[in-house]
Design a protein around this motif. Structure first.
Motif, short mmCIF file in Angstrom:
data_model
loop_
_atom_site.label_atom_id
_atom_site.label_comp_id
_atom_site.label_asym_id
_atom_site.label_seq_id
_atom_site.Cartn_x
_atom_site.Cartn_y
_atom_site.Cartn_z
N ASN A 1 58.71 66.24 77.46
CA ASN A 1 58.65 67.37 78.40
C ASN A 1 57.29 68.08 78.38
OD1 ASN A 1 59.85 68.91 80.41
ND2 ASN A 1 60.44 70.54 78.98
N VAL A 2 56.23 67.30 78.23
CA VAL A 2 54.87 67.83 78.31
C VAL A 2 54.23 67.31 79.59
CG1 VAL A 2 52.55 67.77 77.27
CG2 VAL A 2 54.57 68.02 75.82
N PHE A 3 53.62 68.22 80.37
CA PHE A 3 52.99 67.80 81.61
C PHE A 3 51.81 66.89 81.32
CE2 PHE A 3 54.84 71.97 82.87
CZ PHE A 3 55.69 71.50 83.86
N TRP A 4 51.68 65.82 82.13
CA TRP A 4 50.54 64.93 82.01
C TRP A 4 49.35 65.58 82.71
CZ3 TRP A 4 48.29 61.06 79.67
CH2 TRP A 4 47.21 60.41 80.29
N VAL A 5 48.25 65.73 81.97
CA VAL A 5 47.04 66.37 82.50
C VAL A 5 45.92 65.34 82.56
CG1 VAL A 5 45.40 68.25 82.22
CG2 VAL A 5 47.78 68.57 81.47
N PRO A 6 45.48 64.96 83.75
CA PRO A 6 44.37 64.02 83.87
C PRO A 6 43.09 64.58 83.25
CG PRO A 6 45.50 64.33 85.98
CD PRO A 6 46.01 65.38 85.05
N LYS A 7 42.16 63.70 82.94
CA LYS A 7 40.94 64.12 82.23
C LYS A 7 40.20 65.23 82.96
CE LYS A 7 40.09 59.75 79.81
NZ LYS A 7 39.16 58.61 79.62
N ASP B 1 40.21 74.03 91.59
CA ASP B 1 41.07 73.51 92.67
C ASP B 1 41.37 72.04 92.47
OD1 ASP B 1 41.35 75.91 93.99
OD2 ASP B 1 39.77 75.51 95.47
N ASP B 2 40.35 71.28 92.11
CA ASP B 2 40.53 69.85 91.88
C ASP B 2 41.49 69.60 90.71
OD1 ASP B 2 38.84 69.31 93.96
OD2 ASP B 2 37.10 68.82 92.71
N ALA B 3 41.38 70.45 89.68
CA ALA B 3 42.26 70.32 88.50
C ALA B 3 43.71 70.59 88.90
CB ALA B 3 41.82 71.29 87.41
N MET B 4 43.93 71.63 89.70
CA MET B 4 45.28 71.96 90.15
C MET B 4 45.86 70.82 90.99
SD MET B 4 46.04 74.97 88.90
CE MET B 4 45.48 76.64 88.51
N GLU B 5 45.04 70.28 91.88
CA GLU B 5 45.48 69.16 92.72
C GLU B 5 45.87 67.96 91.86
OE1 GLU B 5 45.92 68.86 95.89
OE2 GLU B 5 44.72 70.36 96.97
N ALA B 6 45.06 67.68 90.84
CA ALA B 6 45.32 66.53 89.98
C ALA B 6 46.62 66.69 89.19
CB ALA B 6 44.14 66.33 89.03
N ILE B 7 46.86 67.91 88.68
CA ILE B 7 48.08 68.16 87.91
C ILE B 7 49.31 68.05 88.81
CG2 ILE B 7 49.37 69.95 86.66
CD1 ILE B 7 46.68 70.88 85.50
N GLU B 8 49.23 68.60 90.01
CA GLU B 8 50.36 68.47 90.94
C GLU B 8 50.62 67.01 91.30
OE1 GLU B 8 50.38 70.74 94.47
OE2 GLU B 8 50.70 72.66 93.48
N ARG B 9 49.55 66.25 91.47
CA ARG B 9 49.67 64.85 91.86
C ARG B 9 50.38 64.03 90.78
NH1 ARG B 9 44.74 64.38 93.13
NH2 ARG B 9 43.98 63.44 91.18
N GLU B 10 50.17 64.41 89.53
CA GLU B 10 50.71 63.64 88.40
C GLU B 10 52.06 64.15 87.89
OE1 GLU B 10 49.53 60.90 87.25
OE2 GLU B 10 47.63 60.85 88.36
N ASN B 11 52.52 65.31 88.39
CA ASN B 11 53.76 65.92 87.89
C ASN B 11 54.61 66.38 89.07
OD1 ASN B 11 53.16 66.23 84.75
ND2 ASN B 11 51.31 66.84 85.84
N ASP B 12 55.65 65.63 89.37
CA ASP B 12 56.46 65.88 90.56
C ASP B 12 57.03 67.30 90.60
OD1 ASP B 12 55.97 63.36 91.49
OD2 ASP B 12 57.87 62.50 90.76
#
Length: 507
Positions: free
Chosen positions: A73-79, A100-111
């Motif tokens: 239950n840990v969110f996957w955070v891209p580099k 903004d790019d970081a937020m987009e990446a986290i949303e993309r990887e965590n439904d």
């Protein structure tokens, strides 16, 4: 650098003061999302880093395997979204785009976070220098030696900032925040140890966070509670999602923000506990389209006020075996007889689902100074509370924390909660004139089914004064003349002092 071993008293306040200085002229409602979004970003990154280091040290797992994180239950955070990258760009003019790019990446990887995070940090009107200073401020939070301490502090900071933004926004703040002392009172009264917890107007999720804290403080397991919520405001719904995630709490808040009356996201739910602070006296809730709704067991609520629609919506969603609800409502609901409200209240009382009413003092909310009451509703009362209602008049409790807002102390909360618990469990309960009264349903019927606690508890007995009137009058008069003489003496002394330094003449 802002440091605290196990979080010193005032830590959150110091952090708030620093963050608020960076707000400049930005509106509190807008700045709220800037700050809370950054706190959330740091939280998910810190949680990820903790698991990353663990895998690295153990040596048998792949620290870049997404499934290793999702399994716990840990969110996957891209580099590109990790806080180490964010902080390295704190002084860059591109810091807004980096975030903004970081937020987009986290949303993309965590439904579960899709459409939830703030993604407008690069907008021209947001000062990038101040934004970078905010990043540095949150980077420099030191809270001890463990990641668990770090995450707990970030959760508390998030909750504290919510309260401060509610205060700064005034009336609008009430849309997303319920004062913590009210939430704690409700939680202590209904004791949500295990089972399903539901809030049909969940705001930013404060009821759930306090419930989880209650379970932990009483050596329970947070995994024993299941959280269900609903919120109509899309922005507030996102705040709740982040608030619960930062607390590590899984929750079903529906597929999207939605109106509880017209788009019930949990139609089949029968919860063990309901905690709610629905908006007061809503006049445009669309009741005319729900005249034959199955939820109106005790009567059709008026289209001009949703108070009794909220109460019946909650009763409908209670588990029939011991389900209990604690909610906040404006005091008008205790006595109103207009538009069928009196009849609905009468039917609820005769149906024996009203267990306790607590009158609270005014000025507890940032959004309104009107006094409110707590309603405790229960299906399946104990043998001690059947066919009775406990009334508690707590209007004299609490203390002012500033010129506008009052707060209940921990002692006040425990006094209310223990009085209620002792009564319903048949323990050492006694009526206390001016504070609490256990009334039969017949006594309530005799009062025309009005539920205002003051009608039942009476006025607190005053200490008897044995001093005869003539003696008291003489004593008080002598004291008054003595004060007059002291005043004249002080006035003469002041004149002499002024004359000595050349102001005025000594007479």
């Amino acid at each position: 650098m802002m440091a605290t071993g196990t979080t010193n008293v005032g830590f959150e306040e110091k952090l708030w003061s620093a963050a608020d200085k960076l707000r400049s002229n930005m509106d509190a409602a807008e700045y709220k999302h800037v700050v809370l979004g950054l706190i959330f970003l740091k939280y998910v990154s810190d949680s990820f880093e903790e698991k990353y280091l663990q895998l690295l040290l153990e040596g048998y797992g792949d620290e870049e395997d997404r499934d290793e994180y999702l399994a716990v239950n840990v969110f996957w955070v891209p580099k590109e979204a990790r806080w180490s990258v964010i902080k390295s760009h704190a002084t860059s003019p591109d810091i807004g785009k980096i975030i903004d790019d970081a937020m987009e990446a986290i949303e993309r990887e965590n439904d579960s976070l899709k459409g939830v995070l703030t993604k407008n940090y690069s907008r021209p009107e947001l000062d990038k220098t101040r934004l970078g200073e905010l990043v540095t401020l949150f980077t420099n939070i030191e809270v001890g030696s463990t990641a668990a301490q770090e995450k707990d502090v970030l959760g508390r900071v998030y909750e504290y900032f919510l309260s401060k933004f509610a205060s700064a926004e005034g009336k609008l703040g009430g849309e997303f925040y319920t004062p913590s002392c009210i939430v704690r009172t409700l939680v202590e009264m209904i004791e949500p140890f295990e089972g399903q917890i539901f809030d049909p107007a969940c705001g930013s999720g404060g009821m759930f966070c306090q419930s989880a804290r209650f379970v932990k403080e009483h050596q329970g397991n947070v995994r024993d509670i299941s959280i269900f919520g609903q919120e109509s405001n899309p922005t507030t719904w996102k705040l709740a999602k982040m608030n619960l995630a930062i607390r590590g709490l899984e929750a079903n808040l529906g597929k999207h923000n939605a109106d509880s009356f017209h788009d019930d996201q949990h139609k089949t739910l029968k919860a063990n506990y309901i905690l709610a602070n629905p908006p007061f006296n809503i006049s445009d809730w669309g009741g005319e389209r729900l005249q034959d709704d199955v939820r109106w067991k005790y009567g059709i609520p008026p289209v001009g006020n949703a108070n009794f629609a909220w109460l019946q919506h909650m009763i409908h969603h209670l588990n029939p075996i011991g389900g209990v609800a604690g909610t906040v409502l404006a005091n008008g609901s205790l006595s109103s007889n207009t538009s069928n409200e009196g009849e609905i209240r009468k039917n609820m009382i005769n149906g024996d689902v009203v267990e306790c009413i607590v009158s609270l003092p005014g000025q507890l909310f940032y959004s309104t100074g009107i006094p409110v009451s707590l309603w405790i509703l229960r299906k399946g009362k104990t043998e001690y509370s059947q066919n009775k209602i406990l009334f508690i008049d707590a209007r004299n409790l609490g203390h002012m924390i500033d010129r506008k807002v009052r707060e209940l102390s921990e002692e006040d909360i425990q006094q209310i909660a223990s009085t209620y618990q002792n009564w319903r469990q048949g323990k050492e309960y006694e009526d206390v004139k001016g504070f609490c009264k256990s009334a039969t349903l017949k006594e309530v019927a005799d009062q025309d089914y009005i539920l205002t606690p003051g009608r039942y508890v009476g006025i607190a007995e005053q200490e008897e004064d044995s001093e005869p009137f003539e003696e008291k009058m003489t004593r008080l008069t002598n004291e008054l003349y003595g004060l007059f003489e002291e005043s004249h003496s002080l006035e003469d002394e002041i004149k002499r002092k002024l004359a000595a330094i050349g102001y005025g003449e000594e007479k």
